[in-house]
Design an enzyme around this catalytic site. Structure first.
Site, PDB file in Angstrom:
ATOM      1  N   ARG A  41     -13.984  -4.913  -5.590  1.00  0.00           N
ATOM      2  CA  ARG A  41     -14.553  -4.015  -4.574  1.00  0.00           C
ATOM      3  C   ARG A  41     -16.062  -3.887  -4.785  1.00  0.00           C
ATOM      4  O   ARG A  41     -16.839  -3.853  -3.836  1.00  0.00           O
ATOM      5  CB  ARG A  41     -13.916  -2.614  -4.677  1.00  0.00           C
ATOM      6  CG  ARG A  41     -12.423  -2.538  -4.406  1.00  0.00           C
ATOM      7  CD  ARG A  41     -12.067  -2.921  -2.989  1.00  0.00           C
ATOM      8  NE  ARG A  41     -12.882  -2.231  -2.003  1.00  0.00           N
ATOM      9  CZ  ARG A  41     -12.764  -0.933  -1.685  1.00  0.00           C
ATOM     10  NH1 ARG A  41     -11.835  -0.191  -2.232  1.00  0.00           N
ATOM     11  NH2 ARG A  41     -13.548  -0.380  -0.760  1.00  0.00           N
TER      12      ARG A  41
ATOM     13  N   ASP B  34       0.881  -1.172   0.000  1.00  0.00           N
ATOM     14  CA  ASP B  34       0.000   0.000   0.000  1.00  0.00           C
ATOM     15  C   ASP B  34       0.920   1.224   0.000  1.00  0.00           C
ATOM     16  O   ASP B  34       2.130   1.100   0.263  1.00  0.00           O
ATOM     17  CB  ASP B  34      -0.895  -0.048   1.264  1.00  0.00           C
ATOM     18  CG  ASP B  34      -1.952   1.051   1.307  1.00  0.00           C
ATOM     19  OD1 ASP B  34      -2.129   1.773   0.304  1.00  0.00           O
ATOM     20  OD2 ASP B  34      -2.602   1.197   2.368  1.00  0.00           O
TER      21      ASP B  34
ATOM     22  N   CYS C 247      -4.270  -2.334  -2.795  1.00  0.00           N
ATOM     23  CA  CYS C 247      -5.627  -1.791  -2.677  1.00  0.00           C
ATOM     24  C   CYS C 247      -5.880  -0.675  -3.698  1.00  0.00           C
ATOM     25  O   CYS C 247      -7.030  -0.423  -4.058  1.00  0.00           O
ATOM     26  CB  CYS C 247      -5.852  -1.268  -1.267  1.00  0.00           C
ATOM     27  SG  CYS C 247      -4.598  -0.075  -0.751  1.00  0.00           S
TER      28      CYS C 247
HETATM   29  N1  NVA Z   1      -3.771   3.272   3.448  1.00  0.00           N
HETATM   30  C1  NVA Z   1      -4.423   4.018   2.403  1.00  0.00           C
HETATM   31  C2  NVA Z   1      -5.496   3.213   1.785  1.00  0.00           C
HETATM   32  C3  NVA Z   1      -6.230   3.890   0.657  1.00  0.00           C
HETATM   33  C4  NVA Z   1      -7.279   3.018   0.053  1.00  0.00           C
HETATM   34  C5  NVA Z   1      -4.968   5.316   2.980  1.00  0.00           C
HETATM   35  O1  NVA Z   1      -5.591   5.270   4.045  1.00  0.00           O
HETATM   36  O2  NVA Z   1      -4.763   6.371   2.374  1.00  0.00           O
HETATM   37  N1   CP Z   2      -8.839   1.084  -2.334  1.00  0.00           N
HETATM   38  C1   CP Z   2      -9.629   2.138  -2.085  1.00  0.00           C
HETATM   39  O1   CP Z   2     -10.297   2.225  -1.051  1.00  0.00           O
HETATM   40  O2   CP Z   2      -9.607   3.079  -3.045  1.00  0.00           O
HETATM   41  P1   CP Z   2     -10.298   4.527  -2.981  1.00  0.00           P
HETATM   42  O3   CP Z   2      -9.512   5.335  -1.965  1.00  0.00           O
HETATM   43  O4   CP Z   2     -10.177   5.078  -4.366  1.00  0.00           O
HETATM   44  O5   CP Z   2     -11.717   4.358  -2.540  1.00  0.00           O
END
Ligand code: NVA
Ligand code: CP
Length: 329
Positions: A316, A231, A272
Site C-alpha cells: 500500500r 474482505d 485488503c
Molecule cells: N470493504 C472494507 C474495506 C476496508 C479496507 C470496508 O469498506 O470497510
Molecule cells: N486496506 C485498508 O484500506 O486498510 P485501512 O482501512 O486500515 O486503511
C-alpha cells in the site's frame, strides 16, 4: 508514448488507461527496491499534502504519511470531528480552501460523489482513499503483490474474490482486472452480486484488453484460480447488516478446503485487511457472543505460507508513494 500524470486526480482505476496503470505499478516496484536499498529521492520536498478521513483507517493513513515523509513532503491529518467539511462549510468551499494550501488531497469517506466533487473544485490532485464503491489505491497494491508472487503475466492470472462481491474492494479489483486483461471471478451469493452497470462497464473495457468476468455462486468457478481474495462481510457503515451477512456469506468463508478446491498448489491468499480471522478483536468477540461468527477466513489460511497479506499491506505504501509522485505537479 511518454506517460505524464502530473495534475491528475486518482479517483478510480477506471479513469486510467492500461498503460497508465502499468506506469504506476512499475514506479511502485522501483520505489520499493529503492527503499529496500536505503535510497530516498525526496522528490516531494517542499510539498504539502492533507489527509481527510471520514472513516477510520490504519493502512491507508499510515501509507500516505510514511510515503509523503519518505519523499520529504509535509502532512496534515484531519478527521471528521476536527474539520468543518460538510457541516459548516460546503465541500466545494472546503476543496477550494485546501487547494490553496496543499499540493495534494487524500479523501476517505462514504459517497464517491464527494471525492469527485473535491477533485472538481480543489485545483490540485485528489486521491481516493476509499469510498463506499471504490478503493483504487488498494487495487494497485493488490496487483503489485500478485506480480511479486505469481510467476505469470497479468493477462494469464485468474483472481477470485469470495464473499461480498458488490463491495468497494471487489469493485476496484474488477476495474483493475478489466484494465490489465486479467480473469476475474466473483464467487458469492446472488443477493450480493455486483451491480449490472459495474459489470457492464468492466465488460466494455474487457473487449479491448481480453479480461474475462465470471460471477457465480458455484464453487466450481474457483478451479484454476491463482489468487483467492476476500474482505470483511460488512464494510464500514454496514455493521447493522452483520446478522444477514453471516447467514448469506458463511458458505463463502475462505477455508483450507476452499483453497484446495482451486486445484492449484501455488494459489496465494490475499486480503485488503483489516480481517476477522480469529476472536482477538472486540468486534469478532462481541458478535460471537450474539451468535454471529463473522470470520471471513480461517486462521489456518490467513497464517499459512500461501497468505501474502502482509506483503500486500506493505505494498500500500509503495503504490501510494507512486501515485503521489506521479500526480503532484
Ligand atoms: N470493504 C472494507 C474495506 C476496508 C479496507 C470496508 O469498506 O470497510
Ligand atoms: N486496506 C485498508 O484500506 O486498510 P485501512 O482501512 O486500515 O486503511
Amino acid at each position: 508514448m511518454a506517460i505524464n500524470l502530473k495534475g491528475r486526480s486518482f479517483l478510480s482505476i477506471m479513469d486510467f488507461s492500461t498503460q497508465e496503470v502499468r506506469y504506476l505499478l512499475d514506479m511502485a516496484h522501483d520505489l520499493k527496491a529503492r527503499k529496500r536499498s536505503g535510497l530516498h529521492s525526496e522528490v516531494l520536498k517542499g510539498k504539502n499534502i492533507v489527509l481527510l478521513f471520514e472513516k477510520t483507517s490504519t493502512r491507508t493513513r499510515c501509507a500516505f504519511e510514511v510515503a509523503a515523509l519518505d519523499e520529504g513532503a509535509h502532512v496534515t491529518f484531519l478527521d471528521a470531528k476536527s474539520s468543518q467539511m460538510g457541516k459548516k462549510e460546503s465541500l466545494a468551499d472546503t476543496a477550494k480552501v485546501l487547494g490553496r494550501f496543499y499540493d495534494g488531497i487524500e479523501y476517505r469517506g462514504y459517497d464517491q460523489q464527494v471525492v469527485e466533487d473535491l477533485a472538481k473544485y480543489a485545483g490540485v490532485p485528489v486521491w481516493n482513499g476509499l469510498t463506499d464503491v471504490d478503493h483504487p489505491t488498494q487495487a494497485l497494491a493488490d496487483v503489485m503483490t500478485i506480480e511479486e508472487n505469481i510467476n505469470k503475466p497479468l493477462n494469464q492470472v485468474r483472481l477470485a474474490f469470495c464473499g461480498d462481491t458488490r463491495n468497494n474492494v471487489a469493485y476496484c479489483l474488477m476495474y483493475i482486472c478489466a484494465k490489465m486483461g486479467m480473469s476475474y471471478i466473483g464467487f458469492g451469493p446472488q443477493e450480493l452480486a455486483p451491480a449490472p452497470e459495474v459489470l457492464a462497464r468492466c465488460e466494455a473495457v474487457a473487449e479491448e484488453t481480453g479480461a474475462t468476468f465470471t460471477i457465480s455462486s458455484n464453487p466450481a468457478v474457483l478451479e484454476g484460480a491463482d489468487a483467492i481474495y476476500t474482505d470483511i462481510w460488512a464494510s464500514m457503515g454496514e455493521e447493522d447488516k452483520i446478522p444477514e451477512r453471516v447467514q448469506l456469506l458463511t458458505p463463502y468463508r475462505v477455508t483450507e478446503k476452499l483453497m484446495e478446491s482451486t486445484g492449484n498448489p501455488d494459489c496465494i491468499f490475499l486480503h485488503c485487511l483489516p480481517s476477522f480471522h480469529d476472536f482477538e478483536t472486540t468486534m469478532a468477540k462481541e458478535q460471537m457472543e450474539r451468535g454471529y461468527d463473522i470470520r471471513e477466513v480461517t486462521d489456518e489460511v490467513f497464517l499459512s505460507p500461501r497468505s501474502k497479506v502482509f506483503d500486500e499491506a506493505e505494498n500500500r505504501m509503495h503504490t501510494i508513494k507512486a501515485v503521489m509522485i506521479a500526480t503532484i505537479g
